[in-house]
Design an enzyme around this catalytic site. Structure first.
Site, short mmCIF file in Angstrom:
data_model
loop_
_atom_site.label_atom_id
_atom_site.label_comp_id
_atom_site.label_asym_id
_atom_site.label_seq_id
_atom_site.Cartn_x
_atom_site.Cartn_y
_atom_site.Cartn_z
N LYS A 53 0.82 -1.21 0.00
CA LYS A 53 0.00 0.00 0.00
C LYS A 53 0.86 1.26 0.00
O LYS A 53 0.58 2.22 -0.74
CB LYS A 53 -0.94 -0.02 1.20
CG LYS A 53 -2.02 -1.10 1.08
CD LYS A 53 -2.71 -1.41 2.39
CE LYS A 53 -3.68 -2.56 2.23
NZ LYS A 53 -4.27 -3.03 3.50
N GLN A 97 -4.70 -1.88 9.77
CA GLN A 97 -4.57 -3.20 9.16
C GLN A 97 -5.20 -4.26 10.06
O GLN A 97 -4.86 -4.39 11.23
CB GLN A 97 -3.10 -3.53 8.90
CG GLN A 97 -2.88 -4.83 8.14
CD GLN A 97 -3.45 -4.77 6.73
OE1 GLN A 97 -3.30 -3.79 6.02
NE2 GLN A 97 -4.10 -5.86 6.33
N ASP A 120 -10.77 2.77 4.13
CA ASP A 120 -11.23 1.44 3.73
C ASP A 120 -12.74 1.37 3.52
O ASP A 120 -13.26 0.34 3.10
CB ASP A 120 -10.83 0.42 4.80
CG ASP A 120 -10.01 -0.73 4.22
OD1 ASP A 120 -9.82 -0.76 2.99
OD2 ASP A 120 -9.58 -1.59 4.99
#
Length: 295
Positions: A53, A97, A120
């Site tokens: 990422k 995460q 997200d």
């Protein structure tokens, strides 16, 4: 029949190239879109995902903030890190995460992120807007993996209107959100959402024009389960140790023999994964635009 490949790397490159001018326009106003990641513990796959990422962010010229915390980090310490990032005007998108160590409350952590900085698309506020069908890629963030899977099909001219899509897995990260996205009027697919309580899964699969599997069971979907010509997307991730090398090997939910029945199939890795990261970049850029409207 041998399936055509849904090349996620190629589609992701297209998505990112379309972000270049939007990023440049922000930078001309003195704004560099910023992605912050929070990683707790030493889970190797999580570290690999975060590295990818930040690599994508660097390639696009986005700013990166990394917070790597030890596995014994307390809930209070993690909350403080999120609060710091929420308050940082140079951070436009925050991603924690998952999975987190067992002693931490994942849902509480996701809810603590400022919804405007939810990279997200998994904050309850943003998911609620998706349920109400009042959001879009500019208004609020969409969940990265589901929208990436759909974008991968659309960029290969796969018409989903009126198609019967069978989704395996009801997790909010992929399965449930896919059902919501696919049934919006702009796409107009019909969705069957299957899960561990589904009776006779193969009978559902044989009716599907499109199969999207996100359950993490190696090679669950067999060639014999598919309708000839179905479009098949493999979003599942599981790992087994290669006995010869001693290293973990990535496995998807779709049996490789399915490529002889399907019309299109996404590889795993190299299919939906790159699109997930591309949509993350898109969410961060859109967040920077929302937070800094032109005067």
């Amino acid at each position: 029949m041998t399936a055509q490949i849904l090349d996620g790397e190629k589609a992701a490159t297209e998505v990112k190239s379309e972000l270049v001018e939007r990023i440049a326009a922000l930078k001309r106003r003195g704004i560099t879109p910023g992605l912050a990641t929070v990683l707790v513990g030493e889970d190797p796959p999580s570290h690999a995902y975060v590295r990818m990422k930040h690599r994508d962010a660097a390639a696009l010229g986005l700013a990166s903030v990394e917070r790597q915390l030890p596995a014994e980090t307390s809930q209070e310490e993690l909350d403080a890190v999120i609060d710091e990032l929420n308050a940082n005007p140079e951070v436009h998108g925050i991603l924690v995460q998952i999975p987190l160590p067992k002693h931490l409350d994942e849902q509480a952590v996701l809810e603590r992120i400022d919804p405007a900085k939810d990279a997200d698309g998994l904050h309850p506020v943003n998911l609620g807007r998706l349920v109400l069908n009042v959001n879009g890629p500019i208004d609020t963030p969409l969940p990265c993996t589901p929208v990436g899977a759909i974008e991968l099909m659309l960029r290969n001219d796969i018409d989903l209107k009126g198609k019967h899509v069978v989704v395996l897995g009801r997790g909010i990260t992929v399965g449930r959100a896919l059902g919501l996205l696919l049934t919006r009027r702009a796409i107009n697919a019909t969705v069957t959402l299957t899960h561990t309580g589904t009776v006779d899964l193969p009978s559902h699969l044989r009716q599907a024009d499109v199969v999207i599997s996100a359950v993490g069971v190696p090679h669950l979907v067999k060639a014999a389960d598919l309708k000839p010509g179905a479009v098949v997307l493999d979003v599942g991730v599981s790992r087994e140790i290669n006995e010869e090398t001693g290293k973990p090997k990535l496995l998807g939910d779709i049996d490789p023999a399915a490529a002889e029945v399907a019309s299109w199939i996404s590889p795993n890795p190299g299919g939906v994964g790159p699109m997930t990261r591309a949509m993350l970049m898109s969410n961060v850029v859109a967040a920077a635009e929302r937070q800094n409207p032109p005067r």
